[in-house]
Design an enzyme around this catalytic site. Structure first.
Site, PDB file in Angstrom:
ATOM      1  N   HIS A  45      73.661 -27.380  -3.838  1.00 30.93           N
ATOM      2  CA  HIS A  45      73.402 -26.203  -4.649  1.00 30.93           C
ATOM      3  C   HIS A  45      74.065 -26.356  -6.015  1.00 30.93           C
ATOM      4  CE1 HIS A  45      72.607 -23.428  -0.924  1.00 30.93           C
ATOM      5  NE2 HIS A  45      71.815 -24.482  -0.970  1.00 30.93           N
ATOM      6  N   GLU A  47      76.469 -24.796  -7.529  1.00 32.26           N
ATOM      7  CA  GLU A  47      77.930 -24.779  -7.587  1.00 32.26           C
ATOM      8  C   GLU A  47      78.511 -26.145  -7.225  1.00 32.26           C
ATOM      9  OE1 GLU A  47      76.644 -20.700  -5.861  1.00 32.26           O
ATOM     10  OE2 GLU A  47      75.883 -22.758  -5.980  1.00 32.26           O
ATOM     11  N   CYS A  82      78.830 -22.287  -0.334  1.00 26.66           N
ATOM     12  CA  CYS A  82      79.315 -22.560  -1.686  1.00 26.66           C
ATOM     13  C   CYS A  82      80.528 -21.710  -2.030  1.00 26.66           C
ATOM     14  CB  CYS A  82      78.201 -22.319  -2.706  1.00 26.66           C
ATOM     15  SG  CYS A  82      76.883 -23.549  -2.636  1.00 26.66           S
ATOM     16  N   GLU A 290      44.136 -19.548  -6.241  1.00 26.66           N
ATOM     17  CA  GLU A 290      43.038 -20.086  -7.046  1.00 26.66           C
ATOM     18  C   GLU A 290      41.792 -20.023  -6.168  1.00 26.66           C
ATOM     19  OE1 GLU A 290      43.366 -23.411  -9.597  1.00 26.66           O
ATOM     20  OE2 GLU A 290      45.564 -23.391  -9.614  1.00 26.66           O
ATOM     21  N   LYS A 294      35.134 -13.372  -4.597  1.00 23.81           N
ATOM     22  CA  LYS A 294      35.104 -12.614  -3.348  1.00 23.81           C
ATOM     23  C   LYS A 294      36.500 -12.498  -2.735  1.00 23.81           C
ATOM     24  CE  LYS A 294      30.295 -13.650  -2.103  1.00 23.81           C
ATOM     25  NZ  LYS A 294      29.408 -14.277  -1.086  1.00 23.81           N
TER      26      LYS A 294
END
Length: 362
Positions: A45, A47, A82, A290, A294
């Site tokens: 992460h 940190e 973290c 996408e 309809k």
């Protein structure tokens, strides 16, 4: 914090299903000693990356302040907590933009930091940090992905001619930009009509990316050909159907496809249940739609769309398919209310980001 937010932005195409987070470490003299951005899921992460950066440069983190765009995690997931790593590194103060909405954290990171004697301040950059991770917040709070519907149309709203021709209404620049929006999503959603008519790949090709978003197909009758181009890319594929065609399902599953049967009362795919399932099954934060007019219409009528990403070409096409099949309204008050969030030129085209009014209030 602005620099931490810029670092979080670097993870836009990388961190899903984890949030995009940035961290900056500042010593007691006010000098930056470490920077970090969250890596791919399973990786460090922000940190941890910032602590490693400071160590690599020979800086001590004792007494330093950590500016981080999301509450440091407090649970053992793909990586360790973290908050504990910051406390063990001698960080004296943590300035965080916003509380983590994940129920496994949700203030516990701050509580453990305070219990370890670390001063905690919450709030700077909160709006920007939440906006950058709106999909993550949606999945954690609403238990469904943030649904973004992408449409390419002429200025008069036509997405395909009466004979079905639609390639290409917008410019290469707009298509490249559209691929960047695909790349940031956890998954791309389309319908069987689009697959049968165009046989698209719907992967990311026009911009560099560290991962391909998953592909989600709505296919009520399980009509998808086994050699369809959507199966080409190295990615997860999820097909939602209302069919009980066991032989076709088995053939698809042998190709590594997950087939989920979720019928509604009308023999179509239950779209609301599909979104809930995608959040649980595939940890989808942002779902990029996408599809044809309809399926677009079905999603909008069901109130399942959060925002529209519309590329408008400077041309008029007259008769043809529209953006969405919404049905006939009898009063202006029945119109779907939108809020314009951004309007930008992309090559010769206009890109409009419009949000369904109130959808981000959760």
């Amino acid at each position: 914090m602005l620099e931490a937010l810029a670092l979080a932005q670097q993870g836009l195409l990388r961190t899903s299903p984890n949030p995009r987070v940035g961290c900056v470490l500042v010593d007691v003299a006010g000098c930056v000693i470490g920077r970090g951005s969250t890596q791919r899921a399973g990786g460090p992460h922000a940190e941890i990356m910032a602590l490693r950066d400071a160590l690599a440069q020979g800086h001590s983190t004792r007494g330093a302040t950590a500016y981080v765009t999301l509450e440091p995690c407090a649970h053992q997931g793909r990586t360790g907590p973290c908050c504990d790593a910051l406390a063990e590194a001698g960080i004296a103060k943590v300035v965080a933009s916003i509380t983590d909405p994940n129920p496994r954290v949700a203030g516990q990171g701050f509580a453990r930091l305070r219990a370890a004697g670390v001063q905690v301040e919450v709030g700077p950059g909160a709006e920007a940090a939440r906006e950058l991770n709106l999909g993550f917040f949606s999945r954690m709070v609403r238990k469904t992905p943030w649904v973004r519907m992408k449409v390419a149309a002429s200025l008069d709203g036509v997405t395909a001619l009466p004979n079905g021709a639609s390639q290409w209404i917008t410019s290469p620049e707009a298509r490249r930009d559209g691929h960047a929006w695909r790349a940031r999503a956890c998954a791309v959603l389309t319908g069987i009509g689009t697959v049968l008519a165009d046989d698209p790949r719907l992967d990311v090709r026009e911009v560099p990316t560290e991962r391909q978003p998953a592909l989600v197909l709505v296919d009520s009758a399980l009509q998808v050909p086994l050699d369809a181009s959507i199966f080409i890319a190295d990615r997860g594929v999820y097909i939602y159907t209302a069919s009980q065609n066991d032989a076709k399902k088995q053939a698809l599953e042998e190709r590594g496809v997950q087939v989920i049967t979720l019928p509604d009362a009308h023999g179509k795919v239950d779209l609301a249940a599909m979104l809930t399932d995608l959040a649980l099954r595939a940890e989808v934060n942002e779902l990029h739609v996408e599809a044809g007019y309809k399926l677009n219409g079905s999603l909008l009528r069901a109130g399942l769309v959060d925002e529209l990403l519309v590329y408008l070409a400077p041309k008029l096409l007259g008769a043809g398919a529209g953006m969405a099949q919404l049905g006939e309204l009898t009063a202006l008050a029945q119109a779907q209310e939108l809020e314009f969030k951004a309007q930008d030129r992309v090559g010769p085209d206009l890109r409009v980001l419009a949000r369904i009014r109130g959808r981000d209030r959760f």
